[in-house]
Design a protein around this motif. Structure first.
Motif, short mmCIF file in Angstrom:
data_model
loop_
_atom_site.label_atom_id
_atom_site.label_comp_id
_atom_site.label_asym_id
_atom_site.label_seq_id
_atom_site.Cartn_x
_atom_site.Cartn_y
_atom_site.Cartn_z
N PRO A 1 34.01 16.78 36.47
CA PRO A 1 34.69 17.52 35.39
C PRO A 1 35.31 18.81 35.91
N LYS A 2 36.49 19.11 35.40
CA LYS A 2 37.20 20.31 35.81
C LYS A 2 37.08 21.38 34.72
N ILE A 3 36.81 22.60 35.13
CA ILE A 3 36.79 23.74 34.22
C ILE A 3 38.10 24.51 34.39
N ALA B 1 29.36 38.54 26.41
CA ALA B 1 28.85 38.65 27.77
C ALA B 1 27.72 37.65 27.94
N ALA B 2 27.35 37.39 29.19
CA ALA B 2 26.32 36.38 29.47
C ALA B 2 25.42 36.87 30.59
N ASP B 3 24.30 36.21 30.75
CA ASP B 3 23.35 36.57 31.81
C ASP B 3 23.96 36.29 33.18
N GLN B 4 23.51 37.03 34.18
CA GLN B 4 24.07 36.93 35.53
C GLN B 4 23.96 35.52 36.09
N ASP B 5 22.84 34.83 35.83
CA ASP B 5 22.64 33.51 36.44
C ASP B 5 23.64 32.48 35.94
N ILE B 6 23.96 32.54 34.64
CA ILE B 6 24.88 31.54 34.08
C ILE B 6 26.32 31.87 34.45
N VAL B 7 26.65 33.16 34.58
CA VAL B 7 27.99 33.57 35.04
C VAL B 7 28.21 33.10 36.48
N SER B 8 27.20 33.29 37.30
CA SER B 8 27.30 32.85 38.70
C SER B 8 27.41 31.33 38.79
N LYS B 9 26.72 30.63 37.90
CA LYS B 9 26.77 29.17 37.91
C LYS B 9 28.19 28.66 37.62
N ILE B 10 28.85 29.25 36.61
CA ILE B 10 30.21 28.84 36.30
C ILE B 10 31.15 29.13 37.46
N ASN B 11 30.98 30.28 38.07
CA ASN B 11 31.82 30.63 39.23
C ASN B 11 31.60 29.64 40.37
N LEU C 1 30.59 26.47 40.05
CA LEU C 1 31.18 25.18 39.68
C LEU C 1 32.70 25.21 39.85
N MET C 2 33.33 26.32 39.51
CA MET C 2 34.78 26.41 39.63
C MET C 2 35.21 26.47 41.10
N TYR C 3 34.38 27.04 41.94
CA TYR C 3 34.67 27.01 43.38
C TYR C 3 34.52 25.59 43.92
N GLU C 4 33.44 24.93 43.52
CA GLU C 4 33.15 23.59 44.03
C GLU C 4 34.22 22.59 43.61
#
Length: 460
Positions: free
Chosen positions: A299-301, A277-287, A289-292
């Protein structure tokens, strides 16, 4: 302290000088302990998470859960004392963030380590520990890679946990293009210099996995990042204030007194407080980036979720193929990448899958240690390893920061109970030294085929 002698006796020897044994050195200092000691560290100096010093990252614990504050709020070794000395206390009090930067906390760790460095020997790689017989009973000899030896009646093993490497990677490692996040900065530096790493797979759904994905994306030096996770995606850590009570000192007693079945159930229930699991801020950041990336360049995730690693293969062109199986329908898809980062954590002590029964450095004496039903070590409440045949004069061995399976998540390599655990070990170690009541024993090697002198320099 002089280390010119090739062999010397000390009341206490600590293997490793990471946070666990730094905390022990602080506890001994604050107890005004008179026992002689040395801490043996294979690295050239103090370092904490230096491979994960990613710009913008913070720590994952309250900074006052440091080397001393929970035990002694007025300690000169506390985090606030550090901030005061380096002239950043007021700036920290004005910091609009829950936790300080990881880089600053690493500076604090080094600051404390340097303050208690009198009895530390760096560049001292321990390759074996063995029993020796003295006139007053058995003692322990610690052998370094260069042949230098130290002898003690009280050993504290604080060398950290072994890397957890997925089974399918073991046959193809070591490989310059496969790295654990424990070597993240070094590996990324080499890959960037090579200039031919364009696609990277990140295995795991931990805080480390999330951080390296964001970092790789921000550099723009790769075109795609494959994220392989076993669940539906990245989960937030369980930070409920009720869950956080597992890091109270009182919870150690609760967990330790529980039967093995209850321990396993509690670990499963509380797993996301510290793992996968990860902290809320880094989880939101990945989400984010994947939306953007749905409409932007860069770079594509690619998230391979609900997936299990089936196999890993090295190709002739230096690429790596990963066979990734679906947990939903059992289908297998092959992904070919230029490099792989394993954000798969570490192996805890225990008898379960992805665990190890004892620290590898203790292999030479493992047959003499008492085991639990699952084959793991029997460890007392004060973190002392029990022997299978407790004999008079038997030396004491403590595990510092390795007892999660018996003492709970507060012993999971975090800072949470560092200061309290260190004081417990220090108190017991002082009692052991007082009871031993001998100095500079005459040493006679035990006749044991596992520890003959011709094995002295073999790494375990």
């Amino acid at each position: 302290m002089s280390f010119e002698q090739k062999e010397r006796y000390l009341d206490l020897i600590g293997i490793g000088f990471g946070p666990a044994n730094i905390a022990l050195a602080v506890a001994l200092e604050e107890r005004n302990s008179t026992i002689s000691s040395v801490f043996l560290e294979k690295n050239h100096g103090p370092a904490w998470q230096d491979e994960m010093m990613i710009p913008g990252t913070d720590i994952q614990h309250n900074p006052l859960r440091d080397f001393a504050t929970p035990r002694n709020p007025t300690s000169e070794f506390g985090y606030l004392s550090f901030l005061k000395e380096v002239g950043r206390l007021w700036e920290y009090l004005n910091l609009a963030a829950p936790y300080p930067p990881r880089s600053e906390y690493a500076e604090y760790v080094k600051w404390v380590a340097d303050k208690v460095a009198t009895n530390v020997k760096y560049n001292a790689e321990v390759c074996d520990i063995r029993f020796h017989q003295s006139e007053s009973g058995e003692s322990i000899k610690v052998v370094l890679a260069d042949g230098e030896t130290f002898v003690t009646n009280c050993l504290v093993v604080g060398c950290g946990r072994s890397l957890n490497i997925p089974d399918c990677f073991i046959p193809i490692m070591p490989d310059d293009r496969i790295a654990h996040t424990q070597m993240y900065k070094t590996s990324i530096g080499k890959w960037n210099s090579a200039g031919d790493i364009d696609t990277i797979a990140v295995i795991g759904a931990s805080q480390s996995a999330a951080e390296v994905i964001v970092d790789l994306h921000s550099t723009g030096k790769v075109s795609s990042i494959l994220s392989v996770v076993s669940g539906v995606g990245f989960k937030e850590k369980d930070l409920s204030p009720f869950t956080e009570q597992i890091y109270y000192p009182e919870y150690v007693d609760t967990f330790y007194k529980s039967n093995d079945r209850t321990k396993r159930e509690m670990q499963a229930e509380l797993w996301r407080s510290n793992y996968s699991a990860a902290d809320q801020d880094i989880v939101s950041k990945i989400n984010f980036l994947m939306y953007e990336q749905r409409y932007s360049r860069g770079p594509k995730i690619e998230l391979a979720y609900n997936s299990v690693l089936v196999d890993a293969l090295k190709n002739g062109d230096d690429t790596i193929s990963l066979d990734v199986g679906s947990r939903i329908d059992g289908s297998v898809q092959r992904h070919t990448v230029d490099a792989v980062l394993l954000a798969t954590g570490f192996r805890n002590l225990g008898g379960g899958r992805r665990q190890e029964a004892f620290p590898p450095i203790m292999e030479s004496i493992a047959d003499s240690l008492k085991r639990r039903a699952d084959g793991s070590l029997f460890i007392s409440r004060d973190y002392q390893v029990a022997f299978s045949d407790r004999a008079h004069g038997r030396p004491a061995i403590f595990l510092n920061g390795l007892c999660e399976s018996t003492h709970g998540f507060g012993d999971a390599g975090s800072f949470s109970l560092l200061a309290i655990r260190a004081d417990t070990i220090a108190e017991s170690a002082e009692a052991v030294v007082e009871a031993s009541n001998f100095e500079n024993p005459v040493l006679i090697p035990l006749l044991d085929s596992r520890t003959n002198d011709h094995n002295a320099h073999e790494h375990v």
